[in-house]
Design a protein around this motif. Sequence first.
Motif, PDB file in Angstrom:
ATOM      1  N   GLY A 139       0.858  -1.146   0.009  1.00 12.44           N
ATOM      2  CA  GLY A 139      -0.041   0.043  -0.224  1.00 12.44           C
ATOM      3  C   GLY A 139       0.811   1.307  -0.131  1.00 12.44           C
ATOM      4  N   ARG A 140       0.229   2.416   0.600  1.00  8.38           N
ATOM      5  CA  ARG A 140       0.962   3.664   0.421  1.00  8.38           C
ATOM      6  C   ARG A 140       0.629   4.473   1.810  1.00  8.38           C
ATOM      7  NH1 ARG A 140       3.159   1.696  -3.116  1.00  8.38           N
ATOM      8  NH2 ARG A 140       3.283   2.268  -5.294  1.00  8.38           N
ATOM      9  N   ALA A 141       0.987   5.184   2.165  1.00  9.98           N
ATOM     10  CA  ALA A 141       0.789   6.090   3.327  1.00  9.98           C
ATOM     11  C   ALA A 141       0.796   7.505   2.899  1.00  9.98           C
ATOM     12  CB  ALA A 141       1.881   5.972   4.221  1.00  9.98           C
ATOM     13  N   ILE A 142      -0.152   8.360   3.285  1.00 12.58           N
ATOM     14  CA  ILE A 142      -0.258   9.919   2.822  1.00 12.58           C
ATOM     15  C   ILE A 142      -0.150  10.587   4.020  1.00 12.58           C
ATOM     16  CG2 ILE A 142      -1.847  11.288   1.423  1.00 12.58           C
ATOM     17  CD1 ILE A 142      -3.026   8.630   0.422  1.00 12.58           C
ATOM     18  N   ARG A 143       0.322  12.095   3.769  1.00 15.47           N
ATOM     19  CA  ARG A 143       0.155  12.880   5.155  1.00 15.47           C
ATOM     20  C   ARG A 143       0.455  14.259   4.377  1.00 15.47           C
ATOM     21  NH1 ARG A 143       6.326  12.483   7.727  1.00 15.47           N
ATOM     22  NH2 ARG A 143       7.591  13.504   6.051  1.00 15.47           N
ATOM     23  N   ASP A 144      -0.095  15.130   5.253  1.00 19.64           N
ATOM     24  CA  ASP A 144       0.129  16.642   4.728  1.00 19.64           C
ATOM     25  C   ASP A 144       1.712  17.200   5.171  1.00 19.64           C
ATOM     26  OD1 ASP A 144      -0.041  19.362   4.965  1.00 19.64           O
ATOM     27  OD2 ASP A 144      -2.097  19.587   5.974  1.00 19.64           O
ATOM     28  N   SER A 145       2.328  17.832   4.151  1.00 19.69           N
ATOM     29  CA  SER A 145       3.666  18.153   4.342  1.00 19.69           C
ATOM     30  C   SER A 145       3.949  19.261   5.154  1.00 19.69           C
ATOM     31  CB  SER A 145       4.215  18.256   2.925  1.00 19.69           C
ATOM     32  OG  SER A 145       3.607  19.535   2.527  1.00 19.69           O
ATOM     33  N   LYS A 146       2.760  19.967   5.328  1.00 19.81           N
ATOM     34  CA  LYS A 146       2.880  21.105   6.322  1.00 19.81           C
ATOM     35  C   LYS A 146       2.720  20.670   8.043  1.00 19.81           C
ATOM     36  CE  LYS A 146      -0.382  23.273   4.651  1.00 19.81           C
ATOM     37  NZ  LYS A 146      -0.898  22.207   3.674  1.00 19.81           N
TER      38      LYS A 146
END
Length: 75
Positions: A40-47
């Motif tokens: 799978g993948r992990a997603i996050r807010d770069s800020k």
Amino acid sequence: MSDKATLMEQAVPKSAWVKSSYSGGGSGSDCVEVAPLAGGRAIRDSKNTSGGELRLTEDRMTAFLTSVKAGAFDV
């Protein structure tokens, strides 16, 4: 072990995060980062990198991206 448990247990090295080439729009401050995981993948807010992650299996990631491209989350 379920796919979800496997995704949640994986460590994501700091160097694995990549800023999406589709982020930016105007000021470049609307940025999403993605990191590969086994299955799978992990997603996050770069800020807000300590604000948590969304972890999706490959199938769920494909469905999510299809929905985004179709405008399902447009405000």
